[in-house]
Design an enzyme around this catalytic site. Sequence first.
Site, PDB file in Angstrom:
ATOM      1  N   GLU A 153       4.603  -0.891  -5.662  1.00  0.00           N
ATOM      2  CA  GLU A 153       5.536  -1.126  -4.556  1.00  0.00           C
ATOM      3  C   GLU A 153       6.087  -2.556  -4.567  1.00  0.00           C
ATOM      4  O   GLU A 153       5.846  -3.346  -3.645  1.00  0.00           O
ATOM      5  CB  GLU A 153       4.859  -0.842  -3.218  1.00  0.00           C
ATOM      6  N   GLU A 305       2.794   8.819  -4.066  1.00  0.00           N
ATOM      7  CA  GLU A 305       1.966   8.691  -2.865  1.00  0.00           C
ATOM      8  C   GLU A 305       2.548   9.513  -1.728  1.00  0.00           C
ATOM      9  O   GLU A 305       3.754   9.546  -1.508  1.00  0.00           O
ATOM     10  CB  GLU A 305       1.888   7.226  -2.398  1.00  0.00           C
TER      11      GLU A 305
END
Length: 480
Positions: A153, A305
């Site tokens: 991320e 995710e």
Amino acid sequence: MPALDDATRGRVLFGGDYNPEQWPEESWPQDVRLMKKARVNSVTLGVFSWARLEPRPGARDFGWLDRLMDLMAENGIGVVLATPTASPPPWMGSRHPETLPRDEDGRTVWWGSRQQFCPSSPVYRAYAAALTEDLAARYGGHPALRMWHINNEYCTHCWCDETARHFRDWLRARHGGLDALNESWGTAFWSQRYDSWDEIIPPRRAQYLRNPGHTLDFRRFTSDALLECYAAERDIVIRHTPDTPVTSNFMPLWSGQDGWGWAEREDVVSVDIYPDPRDPHGGQYNAMLGDLTRSQARGPWMLMEQAAGAVNWRGVNHPKPAGLNRLLSWQSVARGADAVCYFQWRQSRQGAEKFHSGMLSHAGEQGRTFREIKQIGAELELLGPEVTGTHTVDEIALLHDWDSWWADQQDGRLSARLDYPEVLRAWHRALWESNLRTGFARPGHDLRPYRLVVVPHMYLLADAAIDNLVRYVRDGGTLV
């Protein structure tokens, strides 16, 4: 170029982030037993393990990871191996404070959380490259390895002096000379003309509205600086394992990265999606992010995710009602996902995310969450090669461009009430509710395959993009 099907080997990947370093080693056999019970065939290892792998500068502790990699291989579970560079250990900030990012006010962003690195820091990059090199050399030939996961991320911003130096180099490459930069930024306004490159700094805290050309270029630069970090680690692992696909997970519709440019540098495009269980349009949000990621990938993609239940970072963290996890997982598969994964396998017992759900919750294998995970795993296992590697062909394109989004976020605009992502989402919702197959495209992409092209809100368009839209209509396309 390796693709996602090289990692899936004809099966939908099912699993998630596994952080066993947070637990006693005696618990690992139980984890594997329950993974097999849930039909888990893939785990992501090492995402936040830098301090464990390199407890002090230059030291290496690979023994625990050796045992884990072997354990996964022995049980037929593939590994998406991460470079742990998203979260430098405390010793780096303590010994090398120049690696710590600064905010717009010049305040240091300290260690104690994650992502506390300046993307432009040569020291950070050197340590990240060294550890990536050793990981790739050690595990490149391991039978459990299925994919590389670079960092996690990417979302760091920095306004420090090292960033200023890097920014000036980037501007020289983009504009050539100062005259061209001054013309592009319109620096005749408010006496902002630059006479020397050394006068240019990142757009830090200012007395009033900042120059829009300056701030837009800084957003472009920040995305590119992070991409340089990704590319450096990616090139290292490719050198060791040229046939192993590489990814780095996008955050859902995040403004900090030019997703189109980043996707071109990934073998597998992956994303993290967390719809609010209480959002009545959560299904459409999940679908929109799947459509965007499929469009960036131009084919199958990876749901890196999602949450098996509640998250920990909303004001009120509602659990997912029974059946919603299964529904959203299958929706992603229907929109081209060849991997259905979670953060994380086992719910944390400590730390900031102890209330974030896991595939194996605090309730254990008798809990509702794990029972649902077992059902999803068993169903996904029924899918074969005729499903993986395929995706729908879109008839409609929604135009989305990060340059336009960045420009639209600036101060001094027509209306602060207009929110770019909400406009994009509203148009997608209208098409989704009409059961129309919709993807996303950049304004400069080849638009000829689409029956309909929708321009929801393009605050900024290059001349070439305008010419592309005009040509699409002249050739018979329908533009809204």
